[in-house]
Structure formats: structure tokens, C-alpha cells
Design a protein around this motif. Structure first.
Motif, PDB file in Angstrom:
ATOM      1  N   ILE A  16      -7.887  -9.467  -2.207  1.00  0.00           N
ATOM      2  CA  ILE A  16      -9.852 -10.026  -2.348  1.00  0.00           C
ATOM      3  C   ILE A  16      -9.791  -9.015  -3.595  1.00  0.00           C
ATOM      4  O   ILE A  16      -9.545  -8.195  -4.511  1.00  0.00           O
ATOM      5  N   THR A  17     -11.076 -10.199  -4.449  1.00  0.00           N
ATOM      6  CA  THR A  17     -11.434  -9.831  -5.696  1.00  0.00           C
ATOM      7  C   THR A  17     -12.833 -10.300  -5.530  1.00  0.00           C
ATOM      8  O   THR A  17     -13.617 -10.775  -4.786  1.00  0.00           O
ATOM      9  N   GLY A  18     -13.473  -8.820  -6.722  1.00  0.00           N
ATOM     10  CA  GLY A  18     -15.259  -9.664  -6.204  1.00  0.00           C
ATOM     11  C   GLY A  18     -16.101  -8.826  -7.423  1.00  0.00           C
ATOM     12  O   GLY A  18     -15.558  -8.353  -8.659  1.00  0.00           O
ATOM     13  N   PHE A  19     -17.087  -9.207  -7.949  1.00  0.00           N
ATOM     14  CA  PHE A  19     -18.420  -9.305  -9.073  1.00  0.00           C
ATOM     15  C   PHE A  19     -19.189  -8.830  -8.390  1.00  0.00           C
ATOM     16  O   PHE A  19     -20.140  -9.292  -7.797  1.00  0.00           O
ATOM     17  N   SER A  20     -19.595  -6.998  -8.623  1.00  0.00           N
ATOM     18  CA  SER A  20     -20.787  -7.128  -8.652  1.00  0.00           C
ATOM     19  C   SER A  20     -21.130  -6.772  -7.000  1.00  0.00           C
ATOM     20  O   SER A  20     -20.309  -5.703  -6.111  1.00  0.00           O
ATOM     21  N   MET A  21     -21.875  -7.319  -6.160  1.00  0.00           N
ATOM     22  CA  MET A  21     -22.295  -7.638  -5.627  1.00  0.00           C
ATOM     23  C   MET A  21     -21.010  -7.474  -4.054  1.00  0.00           C
ATOM     24  O   MET A  21     -21.103  -7.097  -3.013  1.00  0.00           O
TER      25      MET A  21
END
Length: 305
Positions: A154-159
């Protein structure tokens, strides 16, 4: 009888040649594609859009029984399920594959609205329950996914970076790896948020919609990646972790990222952390997205072997 057998052999040979040619043509013309659809959520009582970014091999005859690792990608505030394509992240991944620096895996991007990927304090928007109990099982039934936590990242940017770390740290039994860029990491609720929400500040209103107005500190901590890291340290230490942030991040998230680095160090949880020059924007994300894609590729390759 001999003539008939010869004819059958010739016919079989022609069919074989045709099938080989068809298979080759299918392989040649197969392309990476985004399978964008709508999931009707019972938990949220709402449709939720999502995109699954499929490698070219997924659609070939040769790979019809093959199962793939999966990476859940969570967008930032103001984005949606198509942000990976709009931002250039998909192009970056395609370039890595073209240069033989990344293998084949699925990238799944749901529309996270402005939920921070958790259940809201008032219980009206149970996005965390939707993601874990409806969406994740649905995706992994509908697509040819390799089983096991080592093949799930799982990965993400900012929020979305906050969401990725929060979900992974809360459920380390489900994910083999987590990465985040410019994650919205704050150990404590920002001062003045409640007043800001009352005065019409958009960012403040979004935070209070999710965490309560006034912000419920106990609820904030219940969902805090800092608190979850301490609570689940033993299991999290078995997870691969990567995160980075820009030293000119306009929200000051470099401070939270540095605090997270110190927290994981104190807990003796292995991880990879970087502070790089740059702000809180797509340019920064694209400058470092290759690093997290390749980070997950290494984990997926190890799981396959």
C-alpha cells in the motif's frame, strides 16, 4: 488410412501454427490499461469509483492463469481514482517497465474522497470499514491476485500517505510493505483548527469533518500512525517501510516525517526514510515515485521467489 492420418497431421499443424500466431499477436498488441469502474458500497451506502491499472501481460493468453502482486495506491486531498494517470505516476511506472526496472503487478486506486481513509468521528462515513471489509476482498476476488501479505503493498501521497501508513500500521497482518510520499503526518492535532473550521477554512473544515469539531483527541490518537506504531511494533517490524518528504513542504509535513523516523528508530523498527529538497506538489511526487515503485517491486520479487 495413411492419407487420412497425413491430412489430420497437416490440419493439426495448421491449427497449431494459427494458435501460435494468434498468441503472438495478442502478446504484441496487449497494452497496459486502466480498468475504471464503480463499486456500490453497502457500508458507505454510496457508489465508489476505482481504477485498476493492469500491466500488458495481464490481458495475454499466456498469462491467463497467472496471479499478480497488488499495490493499493491512495491519492491526496483533492485527487480521485484517476490521479495516478493524471499526475504522471502511471507513465513513470510504464517507463520503469520499459527499462526493465519494474516487473508486473496491479495498482488499485479507489476514490478516497476527503476521508483520510478512516471512519469519520461521527460515524457517518465509514471509509475505513469500506476499504478493509468490502473493497479489498472484492478486488482480490475480481482480479487475478497473488495471495498473501508479502504480495500486497500500500502506498500514498499526502492524505493518501497518512492513509497508507495508518492502514498498514493498524493491519500489519495484511500488508508486506508500505510506502508514503509527503504523508500528512501530525503527532498532535494542529492548533486553531476548530476556529478555522468555523471561519470557513477548507483544510480545517475537512479535518473537523473527519476527526470531530472540536477535534476529538482520543479519536485522533486512535487513528494516529505514531500510536499504532507503538501498539503493533512487533508485527510492524516484519513489514518493509519506506517514506520521504520535501524539506520545503508547505504544510510542514517534514516535521511529522522526521518524528515518525525517530519513533520507528526508538522502537527498533527497520525502515527507509529520506528528506529531499522540494515542496508539497506533484513535481516532488514524480521526482521520487520511481523509488517507491522499485521499493515495492523488490518486495514482490522476493515474495515470488
Amino acid at each position: 488410412m495413411i492419407i487420412r492420418n497425413v491430412r489430420r497431421s497437416r490440419w493439426a499443424l495448421r491449427i497449431g501454427i494459427f494458435l501460435l500466431a494468434f498468441s503472438a499477436a495478442a502478446t504484441i498488441h496487449a497494452q497496459e490499461r486502466a480498468d475504471c469502474r464503480v463499486f456500490h458500497s453497502t457500508v458507505l451506502n454510496s457508489p465508489v469509483r476505482y481504477c485498476v491499472f493492469l500491466p500488458a501481460s495481464y490481458s495475454t493468453l499466456a498469462a491467463k492463469a497467472r496471479r499478480y502482486p497488488i499495490l493499493y495506491l491512495l491519492h491526496g486531498l483533492g485527487g480521485n481514482e484517476q490521479s495516478m494517470a493524471v499526475s504522471g505516476e502511471w507513465t513513470a511506472l510504464q517507463d520503469l517497465r520499459r527499462d526493465k526496472k519494474a516487473g508486473d503487478f496491479l495498482v488499485v486506486a479507489p476514490d478516497g474522497w476527503d476521508t483520510f481513509y478512516i471512519n469519520s468521528r461521527d460515524g457517518m462515513t465509514r471509509y475505513g470499514d469500506f476499504f478493509l471489509h468490502e473493497f479489498l476482498p472484492f478486488v482480490e476476488r475480481a482480479y487475478r491476485v497473488q495471495p498473501g501479505r508479502a504480495a500486497r503493498g500500500i502506498t500514498g501521497f499526502s492524505m493518501g500517505g497518512y492513509g497508507a501508513l495508518r492502514i498498514a500500521f493498524a493491519h500489519p497482518e495484511l500488508f508486506g510493505a508500505v510506502s508514503a510520499h509527503s504523508a500528512a503526518l501530525m503527532r498532535d492535532p494542529p492548533a486553531g483548527v476548530n476556529a478555522g473550521a468555523s471561519s470557513g477554512n477548507l483544510a480545517a473544515r475537512i479535518l473537523t469533518n473527519v476527526f470531530g469539531n472540536p477535534i476529538d483527541v482520543a479519536f485522533w490518537n486512535l487513528n494516529s500512525p505514531f500510536v499504532l506504531a507503538r501498539k503493533n511494533a512487533a508485527m510492524i517490524s516484519r513489514m518493509k517501510i519506506y517514506f520521504d518528504c520535501g524539506t520545503e513542504d508547505s504544510y510542514g509535513f517534514y516535521s511529522g516525517a522526521s518524528e515518525m523516523n525517530n519513533t520507528l528508530d526508538a522502537l527498533k523498527i527497520p525502515h527507509e526514510f529520506h528528506l529531499y529538497p522540494g515542496g508539497h506538489n506533484v513535481s516532488y511526487l514524480l521526482a521520487h515515485r520511481d523509488a517507491s515503485f522499485q521499493f515495492h517491486v523488490r518486495i514482490f520479487e522476493a515474495a515470488r521467489q
